[in-house]
Scaffold this motif. Structure first.
Motif, PDB file in Angstrom:
ATOM      1  N   UNK A  56       0.821  -1.194   0.000  1.00  0.00           N
ATOM      2  CA  UNK A  56       0.000   0.000   0.000  1.00  0.00           C
ATOM      3  C   UNK A  56       0.860   1.251   0.000  1.00  0.00           C
ATOM      4  N   UNK A  57       0.231   2.395  -0.233  1.00  0.00           N
ATOM      5  CA  UNK A  57       0.975   3.646  -0.369  1.00  0.00           C
ATOM      6  C   UNK A  57       1.778   3.983   0.888  1.00  0.00           C
ATOM      7  N   UNK A  58       1.225   3.718   2.068  1.00  0.00           N
ATOM      8  CA  UNK A  58       1.953   4.047   3.294  1.00  0.00           C
ATOM      9  C   UNK A  58       3.308   3.339   3.335  1.00  0.00           C
ATOM     10  N   UNK A  59       3.296   2.054   3.073  1.00  0.00           N
ATOM     11  CA  UNK A  59       4.529   1.272   3.168  1.00  0.00           C
ATOM     12  C   UNK A  59       5.485   1.630   2.030  1.00  0.00           C
ATOM     13  N   UNK A  60       4.950   1.941   0.857  1.00  0.00           N
ATOM     14  CA  UNK A  60       5.823   2.344  -0.247  1.00  0.00           C
ATOM     15  C   UNK A  60       6.546   3.652   0.067  1.00  0.00           C
ATOM     16  N   UNK A  61       5.930   4.526   0.859  1.00  0.00           N
ATOM     17  CA  UNK A  61       6.611   5.743   1.298  1.00  0.00           C
ATOM     18  C   UNK A  61       7.812   5.389   2.181  1.00  0.00           C
ATOM     19  N   UNK A  62       7.639   4.381   3.046  1.00  0.00           N
ATOM     20  CA  UNK A  62       8.756   3.948   3.884  1.00  0.00           C
ATOM     21  C   UNK A  62       9.874   3.370   3.028  1.00  0.00           C
ATOM     22  N   UNK A  63       9.519   2.569   2.016  1.00  0.00           N
ATOM     23  CA  UNK A  63      10.539   2.012   1.117  1.00  0.00           C
ATOM     24  C   UNK A  63      11.324   3.132   0.441  1.00  0.00           C
ATOM     25  N   UNK A  64      10.629   4.153  -0.035  1.00  0.00           N
ATOM     26  CA  UNK A  64      11.307   5.287  -0.678  1.00  0.00           C
ATOM     27  C   UNK A  64      12.229   6.005   0.302  1.00  0.00           C
ATOM     28  N   UNK A  65      11.757   6.180   1.541  1.00  0.00           N
ATOM     29  CA  UNK A  65      12.570   6.886   2.543  1.00  0.00           C
ATOM     30  C   UNK A  65      13.853   6.119   2.843  1.00  0.00           C
ATOM     31  N   UNK A  96      16.888  15.045  -0.619  1.00  0.00           N
ATOM     32  CA  UNK A  96      15.645  15.785  -0.810  1.00  0.00           C
ATOM     33  C   UNK A  96      14.743  15.532   0.389  1.00  0.00           C
ATOM     34  N   UNK A  97      13.616  16.207   0.384  1.00  0.00           N
ATOM     35  CA  UNK A  97      12.621  16.040   1.440  1.00  0.00           C
ATOM     36  C   UNK A  97      12.060  14.622   1.395  1.00  0.00           C
ATOM     37  N   UNK A  98      11.820  14.033   2.565  1.00  0.00           N
ATOM     38  CA  UNK A  98      11.215  12.716   2.676  1.00  0.00           C
ATOM     39  C   UNK A  98       9.702  12.896   2.777  1.00  0.00           C
ATOM     40  N   UNK A  99       8.994  12.441   1.759  1.00  0.00           N
ATOM     41  CA  UNK A  99       7.540  12.599   1.725  1.00  0.00           C
ATOM     42  C   UNK A  99       6.901  11.310   2.206  1.00  0.00           C
ATOM     43  N   UNK A 100       6.267  11.354   3.378  1.00  0.00           N
ATOM     44  CA  UNK A 100       5.714  10.152   4.000  1.00  0.00           C
ATOM     45  C   UNK A 100       4.251   9.936   3.648  1.00  0.00           C
ATOM     46  N   UNK A 101       3.729  10.701   2.696  1.00  0.00           N
ATOM     47  CA  UNK A 101       2.360  10.490   2.248  1.00  0.00           C
ATOM     48  C   UNK A 101       1.358  10.643   3.377  1.00  0.00           C
ATOM     49  N   UNK A 102       0.602   9.572   3.644  1.00  0.00           N
ATOM     50  CA  UNK A 102      -0.460   9.591   4.654  1.00  0.00           C
ATOM     51  C   UNK A 102      -0.063   8.866   5.931  1.00  0.00           C
ATOM     52  N   UNK A 124       7.849  15.561   5.236  1.00  0.00           N
ATOM     53  CA  UNK A 124       6.539  16.146   5.014  1.00  0.00           C
ATOM     54  C   UNK A 124       5.563  15.015   4.717  1.00  0.00           C
ATOM     55  N   UNK A 125       4.346  15.361   4.310  1.00  0.00           N
ATOM     56  CA  UNK A 125       3.343  14.356   4.004  1.00  0.00           C
ATOM     57  C   UNK A 125       2.169  15.006   3.310  1.00  0.00           C
ATOM     58  N   UNK A 126       1.096  14.244   3.156  1.00  0.00           N
ATOM     59  CA  UNK A 126      -0.092  14.809   2.515  1.00  0.00           C
ATOM     60  C   UNK A 126      -0.823  15.724   3.491  1.00  0.00           C
ATOM     61  N   UNK A 127      -1.950  16.290   3.056  1.00  0.00           N
ATOM     62  CA  UNK A 127      -2.655  17.266   3.890  1.00  0.00           C
ATOM     63  C   UNK A 127      -3.089  16.671   5.217  1.00  0.00           C
TER      64      UNK A 127
END
Length: 449
Positions: A56-65, A96-102, A124-127
């Protein structure tokens, strides 16, 4: 790293299905364990193979980080990932900035890692994530010597100036929180000496289990009234170990509750994680009279696993003690749907933690029920739901507030309501349960945009 943009809204109108739900399914891998598997693999020496990872998107953000911090993170197949770690203290400064999504879990746990490395980083992250408080993590982490700069209230974006030689922490949690506990323990990995955390109520212990799995020395001792003291010996030699991620009990909850409520249904969810600090929902449902059967119990990757079968039948109201909240904190919205369908009142005590989830889940759950004709009130930190005995009116429009669990709970409610329930946005379900609607349709839900 490219900024993660909010997905386009995907509204859904949910009707009661024409026939009972039936079938045998698996749900995505446990989100909490998936985050930790990627993080610990990046901190370990050597190559870790992960199977069953939630994609899911949450875990993919961790992989990117973790890639941005210097680990080699590769997807080798569905749910199969390979991570070459850097070793404790060896992460590189992100460009670059680490975007953690949701993902609040990823942001809070990663804060502990970033605080204890001598690098500068910005998250940072989403709204939704940018509106969630981080001070309850950054306040204890500041004692390592790290510096934090954020928006008012400790909200993202968050700049972190970490320290290469962090001080070990000794911290007593004011409110039970597995995320805060984990952030402190993760900061302690790169500290010389012993890190100590006291929690007033036992919370999910995936961090402790996985630290041991990778070779850290962690001890847990009882601390009166259900609390625990966790100690970690600093600077362990974490060595790569393969990880098998069990099915997420928080995701299984939506399938099982739907099966319990739709008349005539019988559904099995295979390979569900059964960590006793995550199974409060199953205990509560059984107290409500649910026919919930466990089979094929086993241990995988250090975690208990089994198959759960839910068979529809009448439920009755229940009074849930506050000390059970940490073991089911993510399941209260769908439990509230079960309570709305049950006979008699239900009282869920000690829900202050729900106010700081992806949304204010307490107020959002109240709105979900009220808009569909269910009587509910909040008294202090307790939620009281007056059950309809199966006659949920429905007909409301549910505002999900960018919260995946609210969207799935509203979908379950729509399956048992007299009038269709309109869900304003199901796009964020992908953060924890990609393929949710397809899976539900596979057991007969008949969901269509």
């Amino acid at each position: 790293m490219d900024t993660v943009h909010a997905p386009s809204p995907r509204p859904l109108s949910v009707h009661a299905p024409a026939a009972p739900l039936s079938g045998s399914v698996t749900v995505p891998g446990d989100k909490s364990i998936s985050h930790r598997a990627l993080m610990f693999a990046a901190l370990a020496r050597g190559e870790t193979h992960i199977s069953g990872l939630l994609e899911g998107e949450d875990v993919l953000r961790t992989a990117d980080a973790m890639r941005a911090l210097g680990a080699v993170v590769l997807r080798t197949g569905p749910g199969a990932w390979h991570v070459t770690g850097r070793g404790i203290g060896q992460l590189q400064e992100p460009a670059d900035v680490l975007d953690m999504g949701n993902s609040g879990t990823a942001a809070r746990l990663l804060s502990g890692i970033l605080a204890s490395h001598g690098i500068f980083s910005v998250m940072t992250g989403d709204a939704s994530l940018r509106g969630r408080p981080m001070k309850r993590v950054t306040d204890p982490l500041a004692a390592t010597g790290a510096a934090f700069l954020s928006r008012a209230g400790g909200r993202l974006p968050l700049a972190i100036r970490g320290v290469a030689d962090p001080a070990p922490l000794s911290y007593r949690l004011p409110v039970a929180s597995a995320q805060v506990k984990s952030a402190v323990l993760l900061a302690g990995l790169n500290a010389v000496g012993t890190t100590r955390v006291e929690e007033p109520v036992a919370t999910r212990d995936h961090t402790e289990n996985m630290l041991r799995h990778f070779g850290a020395h962690v001890t847990v001792e009882p601390l009166g009234a259900g609390g625990r003291t966790i100690t970690l010996a600093g600077r362990p030699d974490l060595v790569a170990r393969d990880v098998v991620v069990p099915g997420d009990p928080s995701s299984a909850a939506f399938v099982l509750v739907a099966a319990l409520l739709v008349p005539g249904s019988a559904v099995t969810v295979r390979g569900v994680g059964l960590n006793p600090l995550r199974t409060g929902l199953f205990t509560t449902l059984r107290e409500m009279g649910a026919d919930l059967r466990l089979s094929n119990e086993r241990i995988e990757g250090g975690e208990p696993v089994g198959d759960l079968t839910a068979i529809a039948g009448p439920l009755h109201g229940v009074d849930v003690p506050a000390d059970r909240a940490p073991s089911m904190i993510d399941e209260y919205p769908v439990l509230a749907v079960a309570a709305a369908h049950a006979t008699g009142p239900s009282r869920f005590r000690g829900l202050e933690e729900l106010r700081v989830k992806e949304s204010d889940r307490l107020s959002a759950t109240v709105a979900l029920l009220e808009r569909n004709g269910v009587a509910v009130q909040v008294v202090g930190d307790d939620m009281i739901v007056t059950g309809t005995g199966g006659a949920i009116p429905g007909g409301g429009v549910v505002e999900t507030r960018m919260d995946h669990r609210l969207a799935m709970s509203a979908t379950v409610l729509g399956l048992v309501a007299s009038a269709p329930v309109d869900v304003d946005d199901t796009a964020f379900i992908d953060t924890s349960f990609p393929g949710f609607i397809d899976l539900m349709n596979g057991i007969g839900a008949g969901l269509a945009p």
